[in-house]
Design a protein around this motif. Structure first.
Motif, PDB file in Angstrom:
ATOM      1  N   SER A  45       0.830  -1.202   0.000  1.00 22.42           N
ATOM      2  CA  SER A  45       0.000   0.000   0.000  1.00 22.42           C
ATOM      3  C   SER A  45       0.869   1.258   0.000  1.00 22.42           C
ATOM      4  CB  SER A  45      -0.944   0.001   1.191  1.00 22.42           C
ATOM      5  OG  SER A  45      -0.233   0.323   2.359  1.00 22.42           O
ATOM      6  N   ILE A  46       2.018   1.190   0.697  1.00 20.72           N
ATOM      7  CA  ILE A  46       2.947   2.332   0.688  1.00 20.72           C
ATOM      8  C   ILE A  46       3.490   2.534  -0.741  1.00 20.72           C
ATOM      9  CG2 ILE A  46       5.173   3.175   1.542  1.00 20.72           C
ATOM     10  CD1 ILE A  46       4.543   1.562   4.129  1.00 20.72           C
ATOM     11  N   PHE A  47       3.898   1.418  -1.376  1.00 14.38           N
ATOM     12  CA  PHE A  47       4.402   1.505  -2.745  1.00 14.38           C
ATOM     13  C   PHE A  47       3.340   2.061  -3.682  1.00 14.38           C
ATOM     14  CE2 PHE A  47       4.297  -0.703  -6.854  1.00 14.38           C
ATOM     15  CZ  PHE A  47       5.440  -0.224  -7.425  1.00 14.38           C
ATOM     16  N   GLU A  48       2.121   1.570  -3.490  1.00 15.68           N
ATOM     17  CA  GLU A  48       1.013   1.992  -4.357  1.00 15.68           C
ATOM     18  C   GLU A  48       0.776   3.494  -4.249  1.00 15.68           C
ATOM     19  OE1 GLU A  48      -2.917   0.915  -3.204  1.00 15.68           O
ATOM     20  OE2 GLU A  48      -3.498   0.374  -5.244  1.00 15.68           O
ATOM     21  N   ALA A  49       0.728   3.975  -2.957  1.00 19.67           N
ATOM     22  CA  ALA A  49       0.467   5.401  -2.752  1.00 19.67           C
ATOM     23  C   ALA A  49       1.584   6.261  -3.363  1.00 19.67           C
ATOM     24  CB  ALA A  49       0.334   5.688  -1.255  1.00 19.67           C
ATOM     25  N   GLY A  50       2.844   5.830  -3.119  1.00 20.81           N
ATOM     26  CA  GLY A  50       3.981   6.603  -3.625  1.00 20.81           C
ATOM     27  C   GLY A  50       4.046   6.592  -5.139  1.00 20.81           C
ATOM     28  N   PHE A  51       3.829   5.435  -5.784  1.00 17.86           N
ATOM     29  CA  PHE A  51       3.942   5.338  -7.226  1.00 17.86           C
ATOM     30  C   PHE A  51       2.799   6.068  -7.926  1.00 17.86           C
ATOM     31  CE2 PHE A  51       3.966   3.192 -11.366  1.00 17.86           C
ATOM     32  CZ  PHE A  51       5.320   3.229 -11.653  1.00 17.86           C
ATOM     33  N   LYS A  52       1.584   5.992  -7.276  1.00 13.59           N
ATOM     34  CA  LYS A  52       0.426   6.693  -7.860  1.00 13.59           C
ATOM     35  C   LYS A  52       0.688   8.186  -7.900  1.00 13.59           C
ATOM     36  CE  LYS A  52      -3.862   5.383  -6.552  1.00 13.59           C
ATOM     37  NZ  LYS A  52      -4.884   5.337  -5.487  1.00 13.59           N
ATOM     38  N   GLU A  53       1.196   8.730  -6.779  1.00  5.94           N
ATOM     39  CA  GLU A  53       1.491  10.149  -6.694  1.00  5.94           C
ATOM     40  C   GLU A  53       2.571  10.544  -7.702  1.00  5.94           C
ATOM     41  OE1 GLU A  53      -0.434  11.907  -4.820  1.00  5.94           O
ATOM     42  OE2 GLU A  53       0.510  13.836  -5.330  1.00  5.94           O
ATOM     43  N   TYR A  54       3.609   9.689  -7.836  1.00  2.19           N
ATOM     44  CA  TYR A  54       4.699   9.944  -8.768  1.00  2.19           C
ATOM     45  C   TYR A  54       4.179   9.984 -10.211  1.00  2.19           C
ATOM     46  CZ  TYR A  54       8.927   8.965 -11.463  1.00  2.19           C
ATOM     47  OH  TYR A  54       9.941   8.999 -12.387  1.00  2.19           O
ATOM     48  N   ALA A  55       3.276   8.990 -10.533  1.00  2.00           N
ATOM     49  CA  ALA A  55       2.733   8.912 -11.898  1.00  2.00           C
ATOM     50  C   ALA A  55       1.904  10.145 -12.214  1.00  2.00           C
ATOM     51  CB  ALA A  55       1.899   7.650 -12.048  1.00  2.00           C
ATOM     52  N   ARG A  56       1.093  10.592 -11.235  1.00  2.00           N
ATOM     53  CA  ARG A  56       0.274  11.780 -11.444  1.00  2.00           C
ATOM     54  C   ARG A  56       1.148  13.001 -11.722  1.00  2.00           C
ATOM     55  NH1 ARG A  56      -3.914  11.226  -6.539  1.00  2.00           N
ATOM     56  NH2 ARG A  56      -5.266   9.597  -7.432  1.00  2.00           N
ATOM     57  N   HIS A  57       2.198  13.157 -10.872  1.00  2.00           N
ATOM     58  CA  HIS A  57       3.065  14.313 -11.081  1.00  2.00           C
ATOM     59  C   HIS A  57       3.775  14.244 -12.418  1.00  2.00           C
ATOM     60  CE1 HIS A  57       2.689  16.606  -7.456  1.00  2.00           C
ATOM     61  NE2 HIS A  57       2.760  15.500  -6.732  1.00  2.00           N
ATOM     62  N   LYS A  58       4.123  13.035 -12.825  1.00  2.00           N
ATOM     63  CA  LYS A  58       4.819  12.865 -14.096  1.00  2.00           C
ATOM     64  C   LYS A  58       3.952  13.316 -15.286  1.00  2.00           C
ATOM     65  CE  LYS A  58       8.931  10.723 -14.500  1.00  2.00           C
ATOM     66  NZ  LYS A  58       9.963  11.198 -15.410  1.00  2.00           N
ATOM     67  N   GLN A  59       2.624  13.040 -15.145  1.00  2.00           N
ATOM     68  CA  GLN A  59       1.735  13.383 -16.259  1.00  2.00           C
ATOM     69  C   GLN A  59       1.683  14.894 -16.480  1.00  2.00           C
ATOM     70  OE1 GLN A  59      -1.904  11.502 -15.180  1.00  2.00           O
ATOM     71  NE2 GLN A  59      -1.145   9.458 -15.757  1.00  2.00           N
ATOM     72  N   GLN A  60       1.835  15.648 -15.372  1.00  2.00           N
ATOM     73  CA  GLN A  60       1.778  17.109 -15.505  1.00  2.00           C
ATOM     74  C   GLN A  60       3.106  17.625 -16.083  1.00  2.00           C
ATOM     75  OE1 GLN A  60       0.785  18.589 -11.641  1.00  2.00           O
ATOM     76  NE2 GLN A  60      -1.394  18.118 -11.904  1.00  2.00           N
ATOM     77  N   PRO A  61       3.053  18.571 -17.096  1.00  2.00           N
ATOM     78  CA  PRO A  61       4.285  19.080 -17.686  1.00  2.00           C
ATOM     79  C   PRO A  61       4.983  20.100 -16.782  1.00  2.00           C
ATOM     80  CG  PRO A  61       2.406  20.170 -18.667  1.00  2.00           C
ATOM     81  CD  PRO A  61       1.861  19.173 -17.731  1.00  2.00           C
ATOM     82  N   ARG A  62       6.303  20.161 -16.988  1.00  2.00           N
ATOM     83  CA  ARG A  62       7.159  21.146 -16.333  1.00  2.00           C
ATOM     84  C   ARG A  62       7.012  21.101 -14.811  1.00  2.00           C
ATOM     85  NH1 ARG A  62       5.420  23.920 -20.677  1.00  2.00           N
ATOM     86  NH2 ARG A  62       3.859  25.133 -19.555  1.00  2.00           N
ATOM     87  N   MET A  63       7.187  19.957 -14.241  1.00  2.00           N
ATOM     88  CA  MET A  63       7.202  19.821 -12.776  1.00  2.00           C
ATOM     89  C   MET A  63       8.650  19.638 -12.325  1.00  2.00           C
ATOM     90  SD  MET A  63       4.483  19.976 -10.844  1.00  2.00           S
ATOM     91  CE  MET A  63       4.666  18.855  -9.489  1.00  2.00           C
ATOM     92  N   GLU A  64       9.029  20.303 -11.269  1.00  2.00           N
ATOM     93  CA  GLU A  64      10.370  20.139 -10.701  1.00  2.00           C
ATOM     94  C   GLU A  64      10.519  18.726 -10.132  1.00  2.00           C
ATOM     95  OE1 GLU A  64      13.047  22.249 -10.286  1.00  2.00           O
ATOM     96  OE2 GLU A  64      12.070  23.692 -11.644  1.00  2.00           O
ATOM     97  N   VAL A  65      11.710  18.160 -10.231  1.00  2.00           N
ATOM     98  CA  VAL A  65      11.965  16.805  -9.722  1.00  2.00           C
ATOM     99  C   VAL A  65      11.775  16.755  -8.201  1.00  2.00           C
ATOM    100  CG1 VAL A  65      13.681  14.963  -9.529  1.00  2.00           C
ATOM    101  CG2 VAL A  65      13.540  16.319 -11.600  1.00  2.00           C
ATOM    102  N   SER A  66      12.260  17.809  -7.567  1.00  2.00           N
ATOM    103  CA  SER A  66      12.148  17.817  -6.098  1.00  2.00           C
ATOM    104  C   SER A  66      10.684  17.868  -5.661  1.00  2.00           C
ATOM    105  CB  SER A  66      12.899  19.029  -5.542  1.00  2.00           C
ATOM    106  OG  SER A  66      12.300  20.227  -6.019  1.00  2.00           O
ATOM    107  N   ASP A  67       9.876  18.606  -6.397  1.00  2.00           N
ATOM    108  CA  ASP A  67       8.455  18.652  -6.048  1.00  2.00           C
ATOM    109  C   ASP A  67       7.803  17.293  -6.215  1.00  2.00           C
ATOM    110  OD1 ASP A  67       8.775  21.264  -5.525  1.00  2.00           O
ATOM    111  OD2 ASP A  67       7.887  21.985  -7.421  1.00  2.00           O
ATOM    112  N   VAL A  68       8.149  16.625  -7.313  1.00  2.00           N
ATOM    113  CA  VAL A  68       7.605  15.279  -7.551  1.00  2.00           C
ATOM    114  C   VAL A  68       7.999  14.342  -6.420  1.00  2.00           C
ATOM    115  CG1 VAL A  68       7.704  13.299  -9.119  1.00  2.00           C
ATOM    116  CG2 VAL A  68       7.612  15.592 -10.056  1.00  2.00           C
ATOM    117  N   MET A  69       9.285  14.381  -6.056  1.00  2.00           N
ATOM    118  CA  MET A  69       9.761  13.484  -5.018  1.00  2.00           C
ATOM    119  C   MET A  69       9.094  13.787  -3.673  1.00  2.00           C
ATOM    120  SD  MET A  69      11.403  11.708  -6.878  1.00  2.00           S
ATOM    121  CE  MET A  69      11.374  10.531  -5.595  1.00  2.00           C
ATOM    122  N   GLU A  70       8.943  15.095  -3.394  1.00  2.00           N
ATOM    123  CA  GLU A  70       8.303  15.464  -2.114  1.00  2.00           C
ATOM    124  C   GLU A  70       6.854  15.003  -2.049  1.00  2.00           C
ATOM    125  OE1 GLU A  70       8.411  19.448  -0.553  1.00  2.00           O
ATOM    126  OE2 GLU A  70      10.604  19.488  -0.818  1.00  2.00           O
ATOM    127  N   GLY A  71       6.167  15.172  -3.173  1.00  2.00           N
ATOM    128  CA  GLY A  71       4.771  14.753  -3.221  1.00  2.00           C
ATOM    129  C   GLY A  71       4.612  13.265  -2.999  1.00  2.00           C
TER     130      GLY A  71
END
Lengths: 290, 226
Positions: B86-112
């Protein structure tokens, strides 16, 4: 209350929980002896307290025969001799009296003769010596007094002799009767005493046996003999001497210690029986239940 | 409390003969014991399953397969993902969502994604820690409850004894035996609860350490990918 993921195992866990309690409850029922049988054993302990008392009443019936012979036999002989023996004494005394009376009569006759002679002399002398009459009369009076005194003394002597003879006879008779009574009483006493002696010997050996550590005597039936010297207080006068060993020194020592530990030993109250206990030879069989 | 009762000292007469407060104490302790054992068995099962899930997921994760496939497989395989998954799922889901959005900072993605994983981790730990406070309370309090019942019962027994001219042990013994049943139940409830609490607490600690270390490692992996 329960989490989502816990619902799948909740029924299983509930069943296990009840099973654990059931197991503990069954263990409790099995491991404890819930039927309390101890009050019965307590009652048995109370019975033990009453056990020594039957040995005390045993003492009572046996002393009772002992006083009886003393009471019955001694009074009987006393009246019997007084009645039977007194006539004999009287006869003998009479004979003695007659002899003494005869002797007295002879003396009196002689005295009378003397008096007559004196009177004749006086009569003769009256004429010759009137002055001497008074003297003669006085002499006669004196003589009479003397005679009376003599008679009294004689009578007293005789009476004393009679009394002495009577007393002696009575004493003899009494002594004879006493000896007879003593013999009867002593035979009755001896029978009673034998019972008492046996009883106290068994008491002594029982007391000693109760102190013997029977585990030291093995499984067989060893027999020991000890020579025990006793004081009148029940204490040991000397160390018990081993006459016959059981073969095992541990067993001998156990009995020896038991004898030492049993002081004071029970002795009969009658001190005359103590002579029977001064030196006791006791036989022990520690493993023989008694 | 006569000799007849003393002769018939079964556990049933002991419980039935006890005074009302002692009986209430016994009932409370029995219910407490039943619940604590129930929770113990539940926790044994859930913690064992959480450890097994963690082992399975770690082996699956570290075989080095495609993370997208792993993520899709989690969604298909179970109704609701639990534990490390469930931890992996939550983290990967958030990462995938941030990835879909253009021009996102890497640090912001990682923090999210880290925040999402931390939230999932907290929920998991809350589930693992469930019922442990109850076991701790039972372990510390139930001996006192049992002791209270015993003291009450013995007080009653001795108060009854004061009315009797000849005091014998058989007059006190049933009362004391009844009272001691309360202490026995209290101890029977407390001992397993304390043992279980200590064991579960250490198990949960170890699991939480595993979860945290997985979070850190997974964050590193995501950072490398982006």
């Amino acid at each position: 209350m329960l989490r989502q993921r816990e619902k799948t195992v909740s029924f299983q866990a509930g069943a296990l929980s009840i099973a654990v309690h059931a197991v503990l409850f069954i263990a409790l029922l099995i491991s404890f002896d819930w039927k309390a049988t101890h009050p019965v054993s307590i009652a048995e302990v109370e019975l033990w307290d009453s056990l020594p008392s039957p040995s005390v009443p045993k003492v009572q019936p046996k002393p009772t025969p002992a006083p009886e012979p003393i009471v019955k036999n001694e009074p009987k002989p006393e009246p019997v001799p007084v009645v039977k023996e007194q006539p004999k004494a009287d006869v003998k005394v009479d004979i003695a009296l007659e002899k003494k009376l005869k002797a007295l009569e002879k003396e009196k006759a002689e005295e009378k003769l003397k008096e007559e002679k004196l009177k004749e002399e006086k009569l003769k002398k009256e004429k010759e010596l009137e002055q001497k009459k008074k003297l003669a009369e006085m002499q006669a009076a004196l003589l009479k007094d003397d005679l009376r005194a003599n008679e009294k003394a004689l009578k007293e002597k005789k009476a004393n002799q009679q009394n002495d003879a009577l007393k002696r006879l009575q004493q003899q008779a009494l002594a004879d009767d006493k000896a007879e009574g003593d013999q009867q009483a002593s035979s009755a006493k001896a029978a009673a005493n034998a019972g008492i002696i046996d009883e106290y010997q068994s008491k002594i050996s029982r007391k000693i046996r109760s102190n013997v550590n029977k585990t030291l005597c093995g499984t067989g039936n060893p027999e020991l003999k000890f020579d025990i010297g006793l004081l009148i207080t029940g204490q040991l006068s000397d160390r018990p001497k081993l006459i016959k060993s059981s073969g095992s020194t541990a067993c001998d020592d156990a009995v020896y210690r038991a004898i030492m530990a049993s002081e004071p030993l029970p002795l009969p109250k009658d001190a005359s029986l103590f002579s029977q206990f001064r030196n006791l030879k006791l036989t022990f069989r520690p493993n023989e239940g008694n | 409390m006569n000799v007849g009762v003393a002769n018939d000292m079964s556990i049933f007469t002991l419980i039935a003969g006890a005074s009302l407060p002692v009986q209430i104490v016994m009932v409370i302790l029995l219910i407490t014991s039943l619940f604590s054992w129930w929770y113990i068995f539940i926790k044994v099962a859930t913690i064992k399953r959480a450890e097994k899930d963690a082992n399975d997921f770690e082996s699956a994760f570290w075989t080095g397969g495609d993370l997208n496939k792993l993520y899709e497989g989690l969604g298909v395989g179970r109704r609701k993902v639990q534990g490390m998954a469930s931890i992996f799922e939550a983290g990967f889901k958030e990462y995938a969502r941030h990835k879909q959005q253009p021009r996102m900072e890497v640090s912001d993605v990682m923090e999210g994604s880290l925040r999402a994983m931390r939230a999932a981790y907290n929920r998991e730990l809350d589930d693992l820690d469930a019922h442990l406070p109850f076991l701790a309370s039972v372990g510390s309090v139930s001996p006192y409850i049992g002791l209270f019942g015993t003291v009450w019962g013995i007080m009653n027994a001795f108060r009854g004894l004061s009315n009797v001219a000849q005091a014998t042990l058989s007059q006190v013994a049933p009362g004391i035996a009844e009272a001691l049943v309360a202490t026995a139940i209290g101890l029977f409830a407390a001992i397993p609860a304390v043992v279980a609490y200590n064991r579960f607490a250490s198990s949960v600690d170890r699991l939480s350490v595993r979860y945290e270390s997985f979070m850190e490692e997974f964050t590193n992996i995501l950072q490398r990918k982006s």
